[in-house]
Design a protein around this motif. Structure first.
Motif, PDB file in Angstrom:
ATOM      1  N   THR A 245      38.182 -19.457  -8.065  1.00  0.00           N
ATOM      2  CA  THR A 245      38.469 -19.912  -9.428  1.00  0.00           C
ATOM      3  C   THR A 245      37.412 -20.894  -9.914  1.00  0.00           C
ATOM      4  OG1 THR A 245      40.850 -19.605  -9.102  1.00  0.00           O
ATOM      5  CG2 THR A 245      40.164 -21.086 -10.884  1.00  0.00           C
ATOM      6  N   ILE A 246      37.016 -21.797  -9.040  1.00  0.00           N
ATOM      7  CA  ILE A 246      35.971 -22.761  -9.418  1.00  0.00           C
ATOM      8  C   ILE A 246      34.655 -22.035  -9.673  1.00  0.00           C
ATOM      9  CG2 ILE A 246      34.650 -24.759  -8.643  1.00  0.00           C
ATOM     10  CD1 ILE A 246      37.100 -25.651  -7.068  1.00  0.00           C
ATOM     11  N   LEU A 247      34.362 -21.025  -8.844  1.00  0.00           N
ATOM     12  CA  LEU A 247      33.153 -20.223  -9.088  1.00  0.00           C
ATOM     13  C   LEU A 247      33.201 -19.561 -10.465  1.00  0.00           C
ATOM     14  CD1 LEU A 247      32.612 -18.372  -5.669  1.00  0.00           C
ATOM     15  CD2 LEU A 247      31.151 -20.152  -6.640  1.00  0.00           C
ATOM     16  N   ALA A 248      34.358 -19.015 -10.817  1.00  0.00           N
ATOM     17  CA  ALA A 248      34.498 -18.329 -12.104  1.00  0.00           C
ATOM     18  C   ALA A 248      34.322 -19.301 -13.266  1.00  0.00           C
ATOM     19  CB  ALA A 248      35.864 -17.643 -12.182  1.00  0.00           C
ATOM     20  N   LYS A 249      34.921 -20.494 -13.154  1.00  0.00           N
ATOM     21  CA  LYS A 249      34.778 -21.494 -14.214  1.00  0.00           C
ATOM     22  C   LYS A 249      33.320 -21.931 -14.354  1.00  0.00           C
ATOM     23  CE  LYS A 249      39.421 -23.522 -13.990  1.00  0.00           C
ATOM     24  NZ  LYS A 249      40.211 -24.742 -13.657  1.00  0.00           N
TER      25      LYS A 249
ATOM     26  N   LEU B  28      33.353 -24.290   2.372  1.00  0.00           N
ATOM     27  CA  LEU B  28      33.159 -23.650   1.077  1.00  0.00           C
ATOM     28  C   LEU B  28      33.740 -24.498  -0.050  1.00  0.00           C
ATOM     29  CD1 LEU B  28      34.001 -19.918   1.947  1.00  0.00           C
ATOM     30  CD2 LEU B  28      31.753 -20.973   1.697  1.00  0.00           C
ATOM     31  N   ALA B  29      34.894 -25.116   0.208  1.00  0.00           N
ATOM     32  CA  ALA B  29      35.509 -25.955  -0.820  1.00  0.00           C
ATOM     33  C   ALA B  29      34.615 -27.145  -1.157  1.00  0.00           C
ATOM     34  CB  ALA B  29      36.881 -26.438  -0.343  1.00  0.00           C
ATOM     35  N   ARG B  30      34.010 -27.732  -0.141  1.00  0.00           N
ATOM     36  CA  ARG B  30      33.116 -28.873  -0.381  1.00  0.00           C
ATOM     37  C   ARG B  30      31.866 -28.437  -1.139  1.00  0.00           C
ATOM     38  NH1 ARG B  30      32.152 -30.019   4.527  1.00  0.00           N
ATOM     39  NH2 ARG B  30      29.934 -29.499   4.733  1.00  0.00           N
ATOM     40  N   LYS B  31      31.302 -27.304  -0.730  1.00  0.00           N
ATOM     41  CA  LYS B  31      30.068 -26.831  -1.361  1.00  0.00           C
ATOM     42  C   LYS B  31      30.303 -26.410  -2.806  1.00  0.00           C
ATOM     43  CE  LYS B  31      27.628 -27.234   2.441  1.00  0.00           C
ATOM     44  NZ  LYS B  31      26.574 -28.269   2.559  1.00  0.00           N
ATOM     45  N   VAL B  32      31.445 -25.777  -3.090  1.00  0.00           N
ATOM     46  CA  VAL B  32      31.689 -25.316  -4.451  1.00  0.00           C
ATOM     47  C   VAL B  32      31.896 -26.487  -5.392  1.00  0.00           C
ATOM     48  CG1 VAL B  32      34.215 -25.074  -4.467  1.00  0.00           C
ATOM     49  CG2 VAL B  32      32.790 -23.451  -5.746  1.00  0.00           C
ATOM     50  N   ARG B  33      32.442 -27.597  -4.882  1.00  0.00           N
ATOM     51  CA  ARG B  33      32.582 -28.793  -5.713  1.00  0.00           C
ATOM     52  C   ARG B  33      31.214 -29.394  -6.039  1.00  0.00           C
ATOM     53  NH1 ARG B  33      37.142 -28.865  -8.546  1.00  0.00           N
ATOM     54  NH2 ARG B  33      39.005 -28.641  -7.246  1.00  0.00           N
ATOM     55  N   GLU B  34      30.284 -29.309  -5.090  1.00  0.00           N
ATOM     56  CA  GLU B  34      28.932 -29.798  -5.347  1.00  0.00           C
ATOM     57  C   GLU B  34      28.277 -28.986  -6.458  1.00  0.00           C
ATOM     58  OE1 GLU B  34      26.930 -29.516  -1.627  1.00  0.00           O
ATOM     59  OE2 GLU B  34      28.131 -31.064  -0.640  1.00  0.00           O
TER      60      GLU B  34
END
Length: 719
Positions: free
Chosen positions: A94-98, A33-39
């Motif tokens: 948090t990355i999703l929210a941003k 999930l961390a890798r995908k959210v960065r993409e």
């Protein structure tokens, strides 16, 4: 959507050489999930969230909720481990929210019931399998939802529909369309090995990386021994002849992406004749309607073409070829959808890349109706610049051609992908996938490869000094804008606190965020405030007379010159300068009728007294042939490399026998210089995706965004 597989259902972890347990053993889905959210975040920062990444956003949010609930409920976890896992999940959230704050349309995708489409289910399943989870059989087999057939005429456009009187006469003359009984036979589609995979992302990736190399051109038949298609007195070129042989062999869907100037219009007209695809609809920009009618008459004199204008009162409803521009297509959808069309050609097909636009929906609806009514209709998308900023610009074109439906490949492409024996988990899949899509009908030829006798093309930059009060005010405005952006940047840095930035170090993520917000505000504000758009316009105004004077001197030494500008006031200033010098000119603008525009083109090409054609970069940058000149002056810069290329290729095309030079007038010591540099850097996407060249990937940021980031970084660096 079913819940995440429980820990009990997961296979035991493989034994590692070290006795120390892996950090991710307790929640192997989290690093995925961390890798995908960065993409997704990277695409969002570049304003490039296409359909695939929007689905990815949905699935990440869904799995974060699932995993958080699982971690909280797992009594076997130590409190320290549980706290660490929840902290990591909060980081993803948090990355999703941003990301959602940047693009508020994503917020609705966070609803619990949103991630239930077959594409989302397959994506979730693939990630869980990658994490080592064991899934129940009903989670492994995912059934596609039945497609919803959209009407050709949406309710919002129903009242706008017109039926020209001649169309009624045609219907009365032939009240019954012969049914094609081969169409609607029930077909049993066998399950395929790749049915469960999410494939659109990998297909885009295959082109984005230029996987496999080589030009993106399907295998074409050899040149025939005799030219069987050209009318008397005309002859097709070798590359055109090979394309037409592919049509003769039965191929019917094409993305004809030859570089501008290689005769795509003539190829399309002849392709319709070879395929007997009449009645044929041709959807074009308004500026080239008359030129298309001429090309039909020139290459297929036995066929009749009619140009649809306004409500179509004057059309010839018994014609073979109907030519309509994008802007008025919406009012003609009803009768065109029931005319029994056997083919549709979309010229400058990059015009439909925005799937939310009405013109894109109109074209896709008509294409879908034609595929319902006709077996193997001729569908052609013509564009020398199919990729403007992002490889997902392919999406609408592939949908138009029926190769995909936006969520997954169509049956024919799926069969080709399945025949590779590979999956997206295999590195070798990507070149094979690129080749499979190309074989569906991508034809891309470059001038240097198929028109060896076409002269060279050179772009020469001419810096000019804006040393008057107007020029100084522009430089002052640039500094003020940079300082305003720098103030916003500093406020954000101060508000979030020190995060380890070294003295003088710049946080480029914050730079991009500030620049993106400024760009969105500028688009909303229009010309009412000082922003990057008004600044560039002022630069164009300041260069207008300087550029016109250079074009005047050039015309006196080399003959005819094509002068391009983006804004009307720049064109007006240039024309006034030419008139004061006694030079005869013609003008090509967006507000002209097609007849007036064609008369201006003919006068420029044929009248020796006409020295300069003053052209709108947007209205005359496509479908116009001006080979009487071999020199182009670009008084203003475009925001895209594609627009610049299209303008230059009005001159650099078949029929040109002189080397072509494009003179870019650039305001020195202003943002103009940076824009020219950014435009040149954007050429890499097409070279990599379509031409198979080993070009280093460039940022997919727009030129506007990159220019604002440059101004901000310049202001911060000056501190």
């Amino acid at each position: 959507m079913p819940t995440t597989a429980s820990t009990a259902n997961r296979p035991s972890q493989r034994r590692r050489k070290s006795s120390t347990p892996r950090r991710d053993d307790e929640a192997p889905i989290i690093p995925i999930l961390a890798r995908k959210v960065r993409e997704v975040e990277a695409k969002s920062q570049r304003n490039k969230l296409g359909p695939t990444n929007r689905v990815k956003f949905q699935v990440i949010a869904f799995l974060v909720r699932e995993e958080r609930a699982r971690v909280k409920a797992d009594t076997a976890l130590a409190e320290g481990t549980r706290a660490e896992l929840l902290k990591r999940l909060d980081g993803v959230a948090t990355i999703l929210a941003k990301t959602a704050a940047r693009d508020t349309s994503l917020i609705q995708l966070l609803e619990v019931d949103q991630a239930t489409s077959p594409v989302a289910q397959r994506m979730r399943r693939d990630w869980l399998l990658e994490s080592g989870a064991e899934l129940a059989p009903d989670e492994l087999i995912i059934t596609d939802a039945k497609p919803v057939v959209a009407p050709v005429v949406p309710d919002a456009l129903a009242e706008r529909q017109v039926v020209p009187p001649q169309v009624e006469a045609r219907r009365e003359a032939n009240p019954f369309l012969a049914p094609d009984l081969t169409l609607r036979q029930p077909v049993s589609t066998p399950r395929r090995r790749l049915d469960g995979w999410e494939l659109m992302g990998p297909l885009y990736k295959a082109f984005e990386s230029g996987a496999g190399g080589g030009a993106a051109t399907m295998e074409l038949p050899p040149v025939p021994e005799f030219d069987r298609v050209s009318p008397k007195g005309r002859e097709v070129m070798v590359h055109q002849s090979r394309f037409l042989e592919a049509v003769r062999a039965g191929h019917r869907t094409f993305l004809l992406a030859d570089e501008p100037g290689l005769g795509k219009t003539a190829e399309s007209v002849l392709a319709a004749s070879v395929a007997d695809a009449y009645p044929l609809l041709v959807v074009v920009p308004n500026v080239v309607k008359m030129n298309w009618a001429r090309e039909v008459e020139r290459w297929t004199p036995q066929r009749r073409a009619t140009v649809i204008s306004g409500d179509g009162e004057d059309i010839d409803a018994f014609a073979d070829v109907f030519i309509v521009n994008y802007e008025i297509l919406d009012r003609h959808l009803s009768w065109l959808g029931s005319l029994g069309l056997k083919g549709i050609v979309v010229d400058e097909a990059h015009f439909i890349k925005n799937l939310t636009s009405q013109r894109s929906r109109n074209v896709l609806a008509l294409a879908a109706r034609i595929r319902e009514q006709v077996r193997d209709p001729l569908l052609m998308a013509l564009t020398g610049t199919p990729l403007i900023n992002d490889v997902e610009d392919f999406d609408a074109i592939w949908r138009f051609l029926g190769w995909t439906n936006g969520e997954k490949p169509g049956p024919i492409l799926m069969e080709k992908l399945d025949d590779t024996g590979l999956t997206p988990a295999d590195k070798a899949f990507y070149p094979e996938a690129r080749d499979a899509v190309i074989s569906m009908g991508i034809v891309r030829r470059r001038k240097k490869d198929v028109a060896a006798d076409l002269p060279d093309k050179l772009i020469a930059d001419l810096p000019v000094e804006l040393d008057d009060d107007f020029g100084r005010s522009i430089r002052d405005a640039e500094r003020e804008l940079g300082e305003r952006l720098a103030a916003k940047y500093r406020r954000i840095i101060e508000a979030r606190g020190d995060r380890g930035l070294a003295p003088g170090e710049i946080d480029h993520d914050i730079v991009r965020l500030v620049a993106h917000n400024e760009l969105e505000e500028s688009k909303a504000a229009g010309t009412g405030s000082e922003n990057v758009f008004t600044m560039v316009r002022r630069i164009g105004q300041a260069k207008a007379v300087l550029a016109a004077d250079y074009a005047l001197q050039l015309q006196r030494s080399v003959g005819k010159v094509v002068f391009f500008a983006k804004h009307i006031d720049v064109m007006d200033a240039a024309e006034a300068h030419f008139a004061a010098s006694g030079l005869k000119t013609v003008s090509l603008r967006g507000d002209q009728t097609t007849t007036a525009r064609q008369q201006a083109i003919d006068a420029f090409n044929n009248d020796p007294e006409v020295g300069v054609a003053v052209c709108s970069l947007t209205a005359a940058g496509v479908g116009v042939n001006m080979q009487a000149s071999s020199n182009v002056v670009l008084a203003e810069l475009s925001w895209t490399a594609a627009e610049q290329t299209q303008a230059i290729d009005r001159v650099h095309r078949i029929g040109q026998d002189e080397p072509v030079t494009a003179w870019r007038i650039i305001a020195a010591h202003t943002i103009d210089t940076k824009i020219a540099e950014l435009i040149d850097s954007k050429q890499g996407l097409a070279a990599r995706a379509l031409d198979g060249e080993a070009v280093d990937p460039q940022s997919s940021d727009s030129v506007q965004l990159s220019a604002l980031m440059h101004l901000l970084e310049q202001a911060l660096g000056g501190e």
